[in-house]
Design an enzyme around this catalytic site. Structure first.
Site, PDB file in Angstrom:
ATOM      1  NE  ARG A 157       0.241   3.392  -2.902  1.00 62.12           N
ATOM      2  CZ  ARG A 157       1.019   4.368  -3.355  1.00 62.12           C
ATOM      3  NH1 ARG A 157       1.977   4.852  -2.612  1.00 62.12           N
ATOM      4  NH2 ARG A 157       0.818   4.874  -4.524  1.00 62.12           N
ATOM      5  NE  ARG A 191       3.374  13.666  -6.579  1.00 61.32           N
ATOM      6  CZ  ARG A 191       3.373  12.344  -6.562  1.00 61.32           C
ATOM      7  NH1 ARG A 191       3.439  11.672  -7.707  1.00 61.32           N
ATOM      8  NH2 ARG A 191       3.320  11.688  -5.422  1.00 61.32           N
ATOM      9  NE  ARG A 200       5.083  10.624  -1.384  1.00 61.83           N
ATOM     10  CZ  ARG A 200       5.745  11.281  -2.328  1.00 61.83           C
ATOM     11  NH1 ARG A 200       6.193  12.510  -2.128  1.00 61.83           N
ATOM     12  NH2 ARG A 200       5.973  10.705  -3.479  1.00 61.83           N
ATOM     13  CE  LYS A 224       4.615   3.122  -7.104  1.00 64.56           C
ATOM     14  NZ  LYS A 224       5.532   3.830  -6.199  1.00 64.56           N
ATOM     15  NE  ARG A 249       7.363  12.768  -8.150  1.00 68.42           N
ATOM     16  CZ  ARG A 249       6.913  11.573  -7.767  1.00 68.42           C
ATOM     17  NH1 ARG A 249       6.874  10.581  -8.628  1.00 68.42           N
ATOM     18  NH2 ARG A 249       6.513  11.363  -6.536  1.00 68.42           N
TER      19      ARG A 249
HETATM   20  P1  ADP Z   1       4.190   7.804  -4.518  1.00 68.90           P
HETATM   21  O1  ADP Z   1       4.076   6.329  -4.458  1.00 68.90           O
HETATM   22  O2  ADP Z   1       5.309   8.249  -5.412  1.00 68.90           O
HETATM   23  O3  ADP Z   1       4.235   8.449  -3.178  1.00 68.90           O
HETATM   24  P2  ADP Z   1       1.551   8.070  -5.811  1.00 68.90           P
HETATM   25  O4  ADP Z   1       1.298   9.069  -6.864  1.00 68.90           O
HETATM   26  O5  ADP Z   1       1.480   6.640  -6.207  1.00 68.90           O
HETATM   27  O6  ADP Z   1       2.949   8.460  -5.198  1.00 68.90           O
HETATM   28  O7  ADP Z   1       0.540   8.316  -4.588  1.00 68.90           O
HETATM   29  C1  ADP Z   1       0.417   9.587  -4.002  1.00 68.90           C
HETATM   30  C2  ADP Z   1      -0.436   9.515  -2.736  1.00 68.90           C
HETATM   31  O8  ADP Z   1      -1.751   9.007  -3.058  1.00 68.90           O
HETATM   32  C3  ADP Z   1       0.069   8.567  -1.645  1.00 68.90           C
HETATM   33  O9  ADP Z   1       1.071   9.138  -0.837  1.00 68.90           O
HETATM   34  C4  ADP Z   1      -1.246   8.304  -0.886  1.00 68.90           C
HETATM   35  O10 ADP Z   1      -1.607   9.392  -0.055  1.00 68.90           O
HETATM   36  C5  ADP Z   1      -2.275   8.221  -1.996  1.00 68.90           C
HETATM   37  N1  ADP Z   1      -2.430   6.824  -2.455  1.00 68.90           N
HETATM   38  C6  ADP Z   1      -2.093   6.338  -3.680  1.00 68.90           C
HETATM   39  N2  ADP Z   1      -2.376   5.023  -3.745  1.00 68.90           N
HETATM   40  C7  ADP Z   1      -2.884   4.653  -2.535  1.00 68.90           C
HETATM   41  C8  ADP Z   1      -3.342   3.430  -1.974  1.00 68.90           C
HETATM   42  N3  ADP Z   1      -3.338   2.287  -2.671  1.00 68.90           N
HETATM   43  N4  ADP Z   1      -3.788   3.444  -0.701  1.00 68.90           N
HETATM   44  C9  ADP Z   1      -3.825   4.576   0.004  1.00 68.90           C
HETATM   45  N5  ADP Z   1      -3.391   5.759  -0.449  1.00 68.90           N
HETATM   46  C10 ADP Z   1      -2.932   5.817  -1.715  1.00 68.90           C
END
Ligand code: ADP
Length: 189
Positions: A88, A133, A144, A13, A127
């Site tokens: 989400r 990370r 996740r 994404k 990654r």
């Molecule tokens: P990925 O989708 O690859 O796990 P992101 O960088 O998009 O990684 O998000 C990392 C973390 O940030 C998520 O696992 C969550 O803990 C938090 N996060 C990101 N966006 C949201 C959201 N819309 N609602 C709740 N938590 C979020």
């Protein structure tokens, strides 16, 4: 253009969102990036978010919604934006709807990147090695993906029922995926 990029962790994404945003000259709003920046800066928001992120759990909706509301109120979002990693949860969808309704606006398109799970796990493990990370350990990756399946996968049918969802295969080279996304966005524009 007001866009949402969806897909499981590791679907690409962020990479694709960057490309779309520079092409369309719209801001790229990644909730994950905003949370990580707050963690790095040691803000109160970052300290709260880190607990959840490190465990592979979602940050509570109240915290996330308030953060997105502030971001979308900034001037650069007036003519469009791309949301990456938001909404989400079903509750976040409702909040986003009301934020946009207040501006008399709506989402134009939702692009969902689809990938197979083995590919995603491989990408995330890579990654972890490249970027280090904190949430890219195998145990947290698994969590996740579970949280995504439980809480975020249902959003697909919700946006499909509104007629604005397009699924795009996220498999293959970055450039191939970009070409597929462009085809979708340019045909609906
Ligand atoms: P990925 O989708 O690859 O796990 P992101 O960088 O998009 O990684 O998000 C990392 C973390 O940030 C998520 O696992 C969550 O803990 C938090 N996060 C990101 N966006 C949201 C959201 N819309 N609602 C709740 N938590 C979020």
């Amino acid at each position: 253009m007001r866009l949402i990029m969806m897909g499981p962790p590791g679907a690409g994404k962020g990479t694709q969102a960057d490309i779309v945003c520079s092409d369309k000259s719209i801001p790229h709003i990644s909730t994950g990036d905003i949370f990580r920046a707050n963690v790095t800066q040691g803000t109160a928001l970052g300290i709260e978010a880190k607990r959840y992120m490190d465990a592979g759990e979602y940050v509570p909706d109240g915290v996330t919604n308030a953060m997105v509301r502030d971001r979308l109120a900034q001037a650069d979002c007036a003519n469009g934006f791309l949301l990456d990693g938001y909404p989400r949860t079903i509750e976040q969808v409702g909040e986003l709807d009301s934020m946009l309704a207040a501006q008399g606006a709506g989402i134009d398109a939702v692009v969902e990147l689809t990938v197979d799970i083995d590919e995603v796990v491989q990408r995330l493990v890579k990654r972890a090695a490249d970027q280090g990370r904190a949430d890219d350990t195998e145990e947290v990756i698994r969590r996740r993906l579970e949280v995504f399946a439980e809480q975020t996968a249902p959003l697909t049918s919700l946006y499909a029922s509104r007629g604005i969802l397009t699924q795009v295969s996220g498999m293959g080279d970055v450039a191939d995926v970009t070409a597929r996304i462009h085809a979708v966005l340019n045909s609906s524009a």
